[in-house]
Design a protein around this motif. Sequence first.
Motif, short mmCIF file in Angstrom:
data_model
loop_
_atom_site.label_atom_id
_atom_site.label_comp_id
_atom_site.label_asym_id
_atom_site.label_seq_id
_atom_site.Cartn_x
_atom_site.Cartn_y
_atom_site.Cartn_z
N ASN A 192 33.58 19.35 7.57
CA ASN A 192 34.05 18.57 8.70
C ASN A 192 33.46 19.11 9.99
O ASN A 192 32.62 20.00 9.99
N ILE A 193 33.97 18.57 11.06
CA ILE A 193 33.38 18.90 12.37
C ILE A 193 33.63 20.35 12.77
O ILE A 193 32.83 20.93 13.50
N ILE A 194 34.70 20.94 12.30
CA ILE A 194 35.06 22.27 12.80
C ILE A 194 33.98 23.29 12.49
O ILE A 194 33.57 24.07 13.35
N SER A 195 33.49 23.24 11.26
CA SER A 195 32.45 24.22 10.91
C SER A 195 31.19 23.98 11.74
O SER A 195 30.49 24.92 12.14
N THR A 196 30.92 22.72 12.01
CA THR A 196 29.75 22.40 12.84
C THR A 196 29.94 22.95 14.24
O THR A 196 29.04 23.58 14.80
N LEU A 197 31.11 22.69 14.79
CA LEU A 197 31.37 23.15 16.16
C LEU A 197 31.36 24.68 16.22
O LEU A 197 30.86 25.26 17.19
N THR A 198 31.88 25.29 15.19
CA THR A 198 31.90 26.75 15.18
C THR A 198 30.49 27.33 15.29
O THR A 198 30.27 28.35 15.94
N SER A 199 29.55 26.62 14.70
CA SER A 199 28.17 27.13 14.68
C SER A 199 27.57 27.19 16.08
O SER A 199 26.55 27.85 16.28
N GLU A 200 28.15 26.52 17.04
CA GLU A 200 27.62 26.62 18.41
C GLU A 200 28.59 27.34 19.35
O GLU A 200 28.17 27.98 20.32
N ILE A 201 29.89 27.22 19.05
CA ILE A 201 30.86 27.86 19.95
C ILE A 201 30.75 29.38 19.87
O ILE A 201 30.81 30.07 20.90
N VAL A 202 30.53 29.89 18.69
CA VAL A 202 30.38 31.34 18.56
C VAL A 202 29.16 31.84 19.34
O VAL A 202 29.27 32.79 20.14
N PRO A 203 27.99 31.21 19.17
CA PRO A 203 26.85 31.65 20.00
C PRO A 203 27.10 31.52 21.50
O PRO A 203 26.62 32.35 22.26
#
Lengths: 498, 881
Positions: free
Chosen positions: A188-199
């Motif tokens: 879902n979207i959360i894992s996608t968003l995590t991939s940019e929020i962490v950086p």
Amino acid sequence: MSAACPPQSPAVAKTEVVVDGWCPLLAATFAYWDNILGPRVRHIWAPKGQGSLLLSDGEVTFLANHTLNGEILRSAESGAVDVKFFVLAEKGVIIVSLIFDGELKGDKNTCALSIILPQAELGFYLPLHSVCVERLKHIVRKGRIRMQKVCGLPRLFLPPEQKPSRLCILIGPILTLVGLLSVWQGYNIISTLTSEIVPIMELLSSMKTHNVPEEVDIKDTVLNDDDIGDSCHEDFLHKSISSHLQTCGCSVVVGSNPDKVNKIVLTLCLFLTPTERKCSRLCRAEGSFKYDTGLFVQGLLKDSTGSFVLPYRQVLYSPYPSTHIDVDINTVKQMPPCHEHTYHQRRYMRAELAALWRATSEDDISSDNLFNAQDSFTPDLNIFQDVMHKDTLVKSFIDEVFLLKPGLSLRSVYLSHFLLVLHRKALTLLRYIEDETQKGKKPFRSLRNMKTDLDLTVEGDLSIVMAMAEKLRAGLHYFVFGKPFFTSVQERDLLMNF
Amino acid sequence: MIGSPDVVAFTKDDDFGDSYTDPCLLPAEFSVPLFPHAANANPWTKTSYAKFSKDFILISEFSEQVGPQPLLTIPDDPRVCGTFDLNYFSLRIMSVDYQASFVGHPPGCSYPKLNFVEDSKVVLGDSKEGAFAYVHHLTLYDLEARGFVRPFCMAYISADERKIMQQFQQLSSGFSKASESLKSGNRKAFANELEKKLQDLEYTRTVLHKETELQKMNNGCYSTQVIEKANELANVEKSIYEHKDLLRQIMSYPNKKMDTDYVQYEPEKPVETNMVDHTFSSTHSISRDKCVETDNASQQLSYTPQLIKAKSAKCFDKRLKTLEELCDSNFFHQTMDHLNLIEKTFRGDLCFIYTSQIDWALLSKQKISSFLFEEERHGEEEENSRNLYDTDHNPHIALPSLSNLSGEPMSLESYATCVEIGHHKLELESMEGPPESSTSDITQETSEEAVDTETKGSFSSDRSIEALGNISPANPNGFVRRSTNEVCTVTLSEQQGEILPGAAPDKMSPSLGYKLDVYTADMFETENLVQIDTACCIGQDGFIYEEPLPVPVQQCCEDTVVKQEPLSLLQGDPALQVDYIFGESGLPLGPSMGLMLPEESTSVHSEEMARMNIEDVSDCTSYMSTSTSSDRAGSPFTYGSLITVKQKKKAGNSALRFIRQYPFAQQAIFCVLSGQTLVVLGAEEGTVRKLVNALSIFVPNLGKYGETVQPWLTTSFQLTDLQRWKLIGLQRVASPAGSSMLHSLSRYSRYIGILDCDNKTLRCHPYRGTVLGHMADHRTQIKRGSTYYLHVQSMLTQLAAKAFLYTFCHHVHLPINTDDQGSVELRRTNFLLQLGYTEEESKIIQFLSELIKQNFFQWPLKGLSQSVFSFSYTTSVLYKI
């Protein structure tokens, strides 16, 4: 404060992110407008052990819910990502929200991806705003596709003309009921968003410790040397600065010696505005940072093997082309000018999004597999090339500035003269093109006249001034050079297909 | 071979693919466009699809009766908003208000508490409408409103999202000031309203009390009427208590939330809180507000308490106060002025605003040379730029403070005074005008007549400027007037191409006495006067000042090799400046100089003096020059007023026409740039003025008020005039006086260039080189005057940079040994040749360098005298069209 907050939903998931050093980001949130319950927060990201000191989860939820205030009235183009920016003195926070439409549980919902920072960091954050927003925008694009894919999983088994929405409404709850929640959450979207929020958290954290100061002391730069060539070879310095200016002030400086790298970083930063400097980063002596898209100048340390691998995708996603400077071997390479850079960037983005759209499983979406899926796009990996255009502006400046006595402020003043000339030339060029084309209503056909009239007959000079004008008026390169370039690309592609 | 036309033929889309859509194809709404601009879009279109024509400010309210509604726009012109739906946008911007969450009744409290809510700021947009806004939310108090609060917002609406974010801190700062002003006025009005209400309640209580007593006596203690009255009385009592508490709350507005300036003017005399009714309007000390205060005072005194019901009914049909009624009118108007200023400041294209800010930041670092070609910036423009680039600039960040509400209640007197003074602290700085937007360019340049009309009649004071004689802005200490014979003797130097500083630094003794001379010139007039040589000044029978002669440049150069970095660069350390002035430069400055502040005081003083002098003499009758013609079109600048970028851009129009019409324009410009006075000779005032206007943008050190240009002179001039005027418009007169004028022209031909606009000829020294070719090419395709001005400006900046380099290159000027003067000259010449300059171009650089040196050494006396006299023995050449 917590008393005034609405009761917190127990279902709000939270990811605690371990960040090296102190992160100025309090939290990031993903909220959506539930058609029955109103604004709901779906996920919170917070730097581990830091954010909760200032804001409780309840307060974060309260703030995140309110980023959707008024969005019931939203009338945006389909697919648009709008940005809202809040400075809430009463709460002592600033919030940046990206508002977009996405499909959740089979319904079209208005969603908000937000980051929350303390208000005291306003001055720190503002120069980095566009960097963060552009990066988040792209991850939202990817996230929207994922959201669509989750609901549209059965689409693959349906004829293309059949609308999936009704089926999604049915399938969504069924999936939940049959215990396939893991599929939903994993894909879902959360894992996608995590991939940019962490950086982004890492970026803000690194900028807190290693950003270039607003005012650079010329004494910390190569321009304070007694004579030209003391720190670095004369031609190398000229090439570096010239290319740096030709690529809109965007440069990556790599090397094995952090002091040497930082000296060049600071030297290049002299040619930027104070705001741009605050968007530049020094290199870290104790292990390199990762390359970060969107910074103006960044110093990167080579590893023990003496190499630094630049991520192609991130470099290409930078808003401007970059100059690559290796201080170990004194090489200067640059990316193609803005219009070509933008063209390649857009093609890559489209390919990436298309590949994501076509992916049938999580495994297919890794960057390695991306271009296997997209046969029509072959990235030109040789994006850094030699500096082709020689200039006279920087050359004469470098020659002359070393004639002035070092240690005093004379060189700083002379530098300010030089920068003033460049800024004024850029504005003049912009006005010239505006006049010639009636503000873009007519195509620009008088490049040769412009070069003569504005004393920009040397290609390098024109490139520098055009790059500065591009920063004032985005898209100028494409307007002036875009069509001939695109025609030539079309012709080349066609000839290759024969 | 296959050529591109053959290939392109294959690129045409066929019709086969239209019917089938690949399900694996990414839909457009999930993709990004391949090109940044669609078919007809271009870098300028993103700001053109909005439904409003230019940026504006909108004030909206969340009315408790009708919901969000627009109240007013700035500018108040319906054409600005066009078809943009203000109602819809008000709804949109008011619905994001966070403040609504922070106000209200605290739990457990029976009556509302005033909550001093911090303003919130939001940037949002409506991408479909092409409208983006900076929205500043604030809350005002109204006794009649629900919860006593009325939510408002002020929004700066623009079609350019980038502009809003890039200028966020400036916008935030500006709107915070406006909001503070509005809220201060509102608190004052609210307190006044509460006082009146209290008076009414007190009066009502008295009446009710009397009535109750009366009824008790008539009907007994337990009658229904008595009980009703008693209840009513209790309600009034409660209401009085509540209102008193509200009054206490509004007066206890925390000091920390006010600017420190608000507080420091608190009167020394303590005032009792319960005496506020009598003192509220009587302590205002600022004369500017006297009228308003008197009104307030009279209102207070004349107010007659009324009998009211204990609880006023809150009906939806009641009229809510307007924004102006909610605030003290003075505050309201000041806020509106401030908002107008914000609108003007941010009007126009972002790239011009941004470049202007960058310019300011860079120019502030090069004060030592910026006087050459830069107009002085002032007012709000400077302030805005400073805000952006000042590293110490602290945006209006008001962090929440726990102690905010713990402030001690202030007395109404002090409260009112603080509010008043704070109100006046909101300075409305004058501004030159917004950075010119391209839109305004179109208007401006397509109607040149309008430009001319605009400048017509702007020279009311120039005719009498010569009467100044001994006190002028350029030379307020009295310019040199000696007999021609003497001057010629002195200037016959052996060297060719010399530059004569009007007052060589080592010959100057700017002592306190010197300054006194300036200020009290009239007092010493008779002592300094000498009979002038009537042979060279026909028509002049007055007296003039005697002053030391100009000193040849050679001497100046020897003594004024710049061995140190400019004083301006050492601004951080005034002591260092003074040390340098006295210690190293060797300038024989008087001891009294030590009493002077290094830079600001004197410069400000001299600027004021220059302005004052011009103003003083503007009423005098000139006996030296008379302007008979009423045609003053094409005048460059208004004498005595500041020269602005806008004026210079307009002059760029004339300059562009000039270089296209006159093939010898480069020679004329060379004359001006190399320090030789250029005389524009003509019979018609309008034509002469236009040419002077055109050439004025090339004049180095034009002066803050354009002192070095004399746009229209009707009598002959003296050699000393050449020292202060570098560009002169001279009337050609067919009379005996005219013949003497021509005689003087031929006499001074060595020192001047003569542009005859009647015969279209130019007599001046020849110019050979390429630099001016780039600056003034008659084949240029530049279309607009303002663009041409920008081009000239960048070229002149380059020249100024080279002059700076030449001036401060130590090795060029320092002799290796004492007998090394010859090689120094050679080094200088070679240096300039190495920079790529011809002999003539070198003269330009040398002249500019002399000006920089003079400015450098006279830094503490900035503005007093900056004339450098230049001449050449090179034969003049006559150019014709």
